[in-house]
Design a protein around this motif. Structure first.
Motif, PDB file in Angstrom:
ATOM      1  N   VAL A  72       0.845  -1.206   0.000  1.00 16.58           N
ATOM      2  CA  VAL A  72       0.000   0.000   0.000  1.00 16.58           C
ATOM      3  C   VAL A  72       0.879   1.254   0.000  1.00 16.58           C
ATOM      4  O   VAL A  72       0.653   2.196  -0.775  1.00 16.58           O
ATOM      5  N   TYR A  73       1.926   1.260   0.829  1.00 15.66           N
ATOM      6  CA  TYR A  73       2.806   2.434   0.917  1.00 15.66           C
ATOM      7  C   TYR A  73       3.613   2.617  -0.369  1.00 15.66           C
ATOM      8  O   TYR A  73       3.822   3.744  -0.821  1.00 15.66           O
ATOM      9  N   LEU A  74       4.058   1.498  -0.954  1.00 16.98           N
ATOM     10  CA  LEU A  74       4.818   1.605  -2.207  1.00 16.98           C
ATOM     11  C   LEU A  74       3.941   2.167  -3.316  1.00 16.98           C
ATOM     12  O   LEU A  74       4.400   2.969  -4.128  1.00 16.98           O
ATOM     13  N   ARG A  75       2.666   1.769  -3.317  1.00 13.40           N
ATOM     14  CA  ARG A  75       1.742   2.287  -4.321  1.00 13.40           C
ATOM     15  C   ARG A  75       1.532   3.795  -4.149  1.00 13.40           C
ATOM     16  O   ARG A  75       1.401   4.532  -5.116  1.00 13.40           O
ATOM     17  N   ALA A  76       1.524   4.239  -2.884  1.00 16.96           N
ATOM     18  CA  ALA A  76       1.335   5.671  -2.599  1.00 16.96           C
ATOM     19  C   ALA A  76       2.506   6.506  -3.101  1.00 16.96           C
ATOM     20  O   ALA A  76       2.356   7.697  -3.369  1.00 16.96           O
ATOM     21  N   LEU A  77       3.685   5.868  -3.227  1.00 10.13           N
ATOM     22  CA  LEU A  77       4.873   6.610  -3.666  1.00 10.13           C
ATOM     23  C   LEU A  77       4.970   6.727  -5.193  1.00 10.13           C
ATOM     24  O   LEU A  77       5.873   7.355  -5.712  1.00 10.13           O
ATOM     25  N   ARG A  78       4.003   6.105  -5.902  1.00 11.11           N
ATOM     26  CA  ARG A  78       4.051   6.115  -7.372  1.00 11.11           C
ATOM     27  C   ARG A  78       3.922   7.510  -7.977  1.00 11.11           C
ATOM     28  O   ARG A  78       4.523   7.828  -8.972  1.00 11.11           O
ATOM     29  N   GLY A  79       3.052   8.341  -7.354  1.00 11.48           N
ATOM     30  CA  GLY A  79       2.854   9.674  -7.923  1.00 11.48           C
ATOM     31  C   GLY A  79       2.162  10.596  -6.939  1.00 11.48           C
ATOM     32  O   GLY A  79       1.711  10.148  -5.870  1.00 11.48           O
TER      33      GLY A  79
END
Lengths: 158, 68
Positions: A72-79
């Motif tokens: 979830v956190y890695l996805r938040a760092l996408r953009g």
């Protein structure tokens, strides 16, 4: 808003490290438990087996939970869009209000349940009775301390 | 509390998610405010009103409070 987002990005990066690290540690512990490196040895083999299975299940659930949080956190760092949505979700005032209400209600319900359990267990085991009583008292003390703390936090003296 | 958010949102062709993103909240909160299940805080009410270029009184109906 951009400063807030930048702060949030740093916070999310820290969380990725924390959740990812914890997931790896839990996976290693899970492997150790599965390999029988940390056995449960009690007099009753059925109880030992139950506790062993329970421990494995808890470790597995925690490991999966932290892996999911890392994703979830890695996805938040996408953009910026994804990060902003996470920021809004975490700082949503309605969600905060719901949490307050849940905390207030669950404290009363938990205390009632603990006292009921203490009364019921009191006829079976003295150590369990005193443990439950101590937990109820500790919960009451924590509530009192928090009440004093927040009363002082939200009070302005002239 | 009654308000004109839904009407204003439609006039501006905005979805609940878009308004939520613009004022820094979630779609669920906007839905709850629109149907009167949740009363927005003063900062959020201000952000919503400012987004539409109106005052808080022009967006939110305070008549119930005035009657009290």
């Amino acid at each position: 808003m951009d400063t807030k987002l930048e702060k949030m990005r740093g916070e999310i990066r820290r969380r990725v490290g924390f959740a990812g690290g914890l997931a790896i540690c839990l996976a290693l512990l899970l492997i150790a438990v599965a390999a029988g490196a940390v056995p449960v040895r009690l007099d009753n083999p059925a109880v030992s087996e139950f506790i062993s299975g329970f421990r494995f299940g808890v470790l597995m659930a925690l490991c999966l939970y932290f892996l999911w949080r890392t994703a979830v956190y890695l996805r938040a760092l996408r953009g910026d869009g994804a990060l902003r949505r996470v920021y809004n979700r975490e700082h949503d005032e309605r969600a905060g209000y719901i949490q307050q209400q849940v905390g207030r209600s669950s404290l009363v319900i938990n205390s009632a349940l603990l006292l009921t359990a203490a009364v019921v267990a009191g006829s079976l085991s003295a150590p369990v009775f005193f443990t439950l009583l101590a937990v109820t008292a500790a919960q009451g003390m924590i509530k009192l301390v928090l009440c004093v703390y927040y009363s002082r936090t939200f009070t302005a003296e002239d | 509390m009654k308000n004109r958010i839904k009407e204003l949102r439609r006039a501006h062709k905005l979805s609940q998610s878009e308004l939520a993103d613009a004022v820094g909240t979630t779609r669920q909160t906007i839905t709850s405010i629109e149907v009167g299940k949740y009363t927005a805080s003063l900062p959020l009410a201000y952000k919503i009103a400012r987004y539409f270029g109106l005052t808080i009184e022009e967006v939110f109906d305070f008549s119930e409070i005035e009657e009290e």
